[in-house]
Design a protein around this motif. Structure first.
Motif, mmCIF file in Angstrom:
data_model
loop_
_atom_site.group_PDB
_atom_site.id
_atom_site.type_symbol
_atom_site.label_atom_id
_atom_site.label_comp_id
_atom_site.label_asym_id
_atom_site.label_seq_id
_atom_site.Cartn_x
_atom_site.Cartn_y
_atom_site.Cartn_z
ATOM 1 N N ASN A 1 -6.967 18.432 24.042
ATOM 2 C CA ASN A 1 -6.435 17.176 23.663
ATOM 3 C C ASN A 1 -5.186 16.935 24.622
ATOM 4 N N VAL A 2 -4.425 15.732 24.512
ATOM 5 C CA VAL A 2 -3.238 15.442 25.193
ATOM 6 C C VAL A 2 -2.239 14.995 24.290
ATOM 7 N N LEU A 3 -0.684 15.731 24.004
ATOM 8 C CA LEU A 3 0.320 15.352 23.414
ATOM 9 C C LEU A 3 1.356 14.898 24.293
ATOM 10 N N CYS B 1 6.505 24.729 24.385
ATOM 11 C CA CYS B 1 5.277 24.566 24.174
ATOM 12 C C CYS B 1 5.122 24.316 22.596
ATOM 13 N N ASP B 2 5.776 23.493 22.246
ATOM 14 C CA ASP B 2 5.661 23.154 20.903
ATOM 15 C C ASP B 2 4.820 21.933 20.733
ATOM 16 N N ALA B 3 3.777 21.989 20.176
ATOM 17 C CA ALA B 3 2.926 20.836 19.703
ATOM 18 C C ALA B 3 2.913 20.180 18.359
ATOM 19 N N CYS C 1 -1.187 20.164 26.114
ATOM 20 C CA CYS C 1 -2.425 20.578 25.401
ATOM 21 C C CYS C 1 -2.001 21.098 24.061
ATOM 22 N N GLY C 2 -2.451 20.448 22.832
ATOM 23 C CA GLY C 2 -1.952 21.008 21.571
ATOM 24 C C GLY C 2 -2.884 22.241 21.059
ATOM 25 N N PHE C 3 -3.863 22.643 21.832
ATOM 26 C CA PHE C 3 -4.720 23.663 21.417
ATOM 27 C C PHE C 3 -3.942 25.096 21.699
ATOM 28 N N THR C 4 -4.277 25.861 20.525
ATOM 29 C CA THR C 4 -3.347 27.010 20.651
ATOM 30 C C THR C 4 -3.502 27.917 21.865
#
Length: 187
Positions: free
Chosen positions: A66-68, A78-80, A106-109
């Motif tokens: 995804n895109v944040l 890297c805090d989503a 990207c918000g994926f772990t």
């Protein structure tokens, strides 16, 4: 009356120049928005000159990415957890409406830590046109929540081949509309 016509003509030229100079960039070029192959998004972003009104397109597999849009601190860490905007269609366009830095990840772990983040800096002067446009926008993505100087733009069709934005056709349409408006005002 002659001054009014000259003023309207000058406005048309300025608006036409602004439309013609906007560019569209695919983030990561042909690699897209991914962690596969370890793309270097910092190198990609630093090789471009972004200006107000330019559009960046994030192309990715929405099952895995995804895109944040995030703050500078969240980008560095890297805090989503608190994005200012989120996109998740797999083909997201973002218009750069403010100068300065625009931070995306990207918000994926684990993806941000693996390098799936980009800092796009918009120059303080938009006088020079952008380089290397790569995709043309069309319908707006659903579920987008843009903010913080970046707004959702129409996303390219998923099956569309990358191509340059036809600024001349857009500019011609804008100019024709402005001339019609000017004619109505002067009448």
């Amino acid at each position: 009356m002659a001054r009014r016509v000259a003023g309207v003509a000058a406005l048309v030229v300025v608006l036409w120049a602004g439309v013609a100079s906007a560019a569209v960039y695919e983030v990561g070029d042909k690699t897209g928005w991914t962690i596969m192959g370890n793309p270097d998004y910092a190198a990609w972003a630093s090789s471009k000159k972004f200006h107000l009104g330019d559009t960046v397109v994030f192309t990715y597999n929405k099952q895995f990415h995804n895109v944040l849009a995030v703050s500078k601190a969240d980008y560095k860490n890297c805090d989503a957890s608190k994005p200012t905007a989120t996109w998740s269609t797999g083909n997201d366009s973002v218009v750069l409406n403010n100068t300065g830095h625009h931070y995306f990840l990207c918000g994926f772990t684990g993806h941000c830590a693996a390098g799936q983040k980009v800092d796009i800096r918009v120059a303080s002067s938009s006088a020079a046109p952008s380089e290397s446009p790569s995709a043309a926008p069309s319908p707006t993505p659903s579920g987008s929540k843009p903010s913080g100087g970046a707004t959702a733009a129409p996303s390219p069709h998923p099956n569309a081949a990358p191509k340059a934005l036809s600024a001349s056709s857009v500019a011609a349409t804008v100019a024709a509309s402005l001339l019609s408006l000017a004619a109505a005002v002067l009448a």
